[in-house]
Design a protein around this motif. Structure first.
Motif, PDB file in Angstrom:
ATOM      1  N   PRO A 148      21.561  20.061 -10.998  1.00 10.73           N
ATOM      2  CA  PRO A 148      21.032  19.968 -10.131  1.00 10.73           C
ATOM      3  C   PRO A 148      19.047  20.596 -10.557  1.00 10.73           C
ATOM      4  O   PRO A 148      18.622  20.547  -9.848  1.00 10.73           O
ATOM      5  N   ASP A 149      19.510  21.560 -11.088  1.00  6.93           N
ATOM      6  CA  ASP A 149      18.727  22.848 -11.720  1.00  6.93           C
ATOM      7  C   ASP A 149      18.244  22.462 -13.156  1.00  6.93           C
ATOM      8  O   ASP A 149      19.300  22.360 -14.201  1.00  6.93           O
ATOM      9  N   SER A 184      25.292  13.344  -1.899  1.00  3.16           N
ATOM     10  CA  SER A 184      25.412  14.370  -2.659  1.00  3.16           C
ATOM     11  C   SER A 184      23.761  14.763  -3.091  1.00  3.16           C
ATOM     12  O   SER A 184      23.187  16.030  -3.369  1.00  3.16           O
ATOM     13  N   ASP A 185      23.052  14.150  -1.765  1.00  2.00           N
ATOM     14  CA  ASP A 185      21.554  15.165  -1.520  1.00  2.00           C
ATOM     15  C   ASP A 185      21.836  16.707  -0.925  1.00  2.00           C
ATOM     16  O   ASP A 185      21.373  17.386  -1.323  1.00  2.00           O
ATOM     17  N   ALA A 186      22.914  16.483  -0.101  1.00  3.02           N
ATOM     18  CA  ALA A 186      23.018  17.663   0.459  1.00  3.02           C
ATOM     19  C   ALA A 186      23.660  18.534  -0.439  1.00  3.02           C
ATOM     20  O   ALA A 186      23.298  20.652  -0.572  1.00  3.02           O
ATOM     21  N   VAL A 238      23.095  18.932  -3.610  1.00  5.58           N
ATOM     22  CA  VAL A 238      21.310  19.244  -4.877  1.00  5.58           C
ATOM     23  C   VAL A 238      20.994  20.072  -3.946  1.00  5.58           C
ATOM     24  O   VAL A 238      20.180  21.329  -3.952  1.00  5.58           O
ATOM     25  N   LYS A 239      19.967  19.608  -2.483  1.00  5.01           N
ATOM     26  CA  LYS A 239      19.643  20.681  -1.329  1.00  5.01           C
ATOM     27  C   LYS A 239      19.988  21.766  -0.899  1.00  5.01           C
ATOM     28  O   LYS A 239      18.904  22.535  -0.547  1.00  5.01           O
ATOM     29  N   LYS A 240      21.408  21.561   0.039  1.00  5.45           N
ATOM     30  CA  LYS A 240      22.044  22.287   0.158  1.00  5.45           C
ATOM     31  C   LYS A 240      22.756  24.177  -0.328  1.00  5.45           C
ATOM     32  O   LYS A 240      23.282  24.511  -0.389  1.00  5.45           O
ATOM     33  N   PRO A 283      21.327  25.560  -3.990  1.00  2.15           N
ATOM     34  CA  PRO A 283      20.630  26.754  -3.685  1.00  2.15           C
ATOM     35  C   PRO A 283      21.621  27.489  -3.604  1.00  2.15           C
ATOM     36  O   PRO A 283      21.123  29.171  -3.548  1.00  2.15           O
ATOM     37  N   GLU A 284      22.385  27.778  -1.968  1.00  2.00           N
ATOM     38  CA  GLU A 284      22.907  28.726  -1.587  1.00  2.00           C
ATOM     39  C   GLU A 284      23.919  29.229  -2.841  1.00  2.00           C
ATOM     40  O   GLU A 284      23.788  30.493  -3.046  1.00  2.00           O
ATOM     41  N   ALA A 300      26.588  24.310   4.668  1.00  2.00           N
ATOM     42  CA  ALA A 300      26.239  24.046   4.106  1.00  2.00           C
ATOM     43  C   ALA A 300      27.657  22.697   3.524  1.00  2.00           C
ATOM     44  O   ALA A 300      27.373  21.311   3.570  1.00  2.00           O
TER      45      ALA A 300
END
Length: 142
Positions: A34-35, A102-104, A106-108, A111-112, A133
């Protein structure tokens, strides 16, 4: 003189197999970065109760990549609390995660998870944020 032999008592084990059978398993459904410098593994797990009822979990592990290999930073296991959530997680075992899920992740979720400090217990707020999340990923298409 007569020798007495010491013997072990006989034993038997019988297990009746009823109508319900549950076999635990782990299915890796997604591995991605993811990063830069991180790896995220997502699994669906089925464990079983004593009554042979399935318990479905969405599990992820976050790793930091380094020269020496990967170091695990966090492990999160989300168990569906309702029959609908359990069914949604079970469906992921058959079809994987869809684009929205998949988007959730990566994006939610990522990061948590990334905000957690290795070796330190998460705060209540961090646990609640991760739970929210993960619930969003599971319930997205309900």
């Amino acid at each position: 003189m007569r020798k007495t032999l010491t013997t072990m008592p006989s034993k038997i084990s019988v297990v009746s197999i009823g109508a319900k059978v549950c076999k635990p398993f782990v299915l890796e459904i997604m591995v991605f970065s993811p990063d830069s410098g991180y790896k995220f593994k997502v699994n669906v797990e089925r464990s079983c109760t004593k009554e042979a009822d399935p318990v479905w979990k969405l599990v992820f592990d976050l790793y930091r990549m380094a020269d020496a290999g990967e170091a695990q930073l966090v492990h999160v296991s989300y168990t569906g609390g309702t029959p609908v959530e359990q069914k949604a997680i079970e469906q992921m075992a058959g079809s994987g995660v869809n684009q929205g899920q998949s988007d959730a992740l990566v994006k939610k979720v990522f990061p948590e998870a990334k905000a957690l400090k290795p070796g330190k217990p998460p705060t209540t707020a961090q646990k609640n944020a991760l739970k929210k999340a993960m619930a969003e990923v599971v319930t997205m298409d309900l």
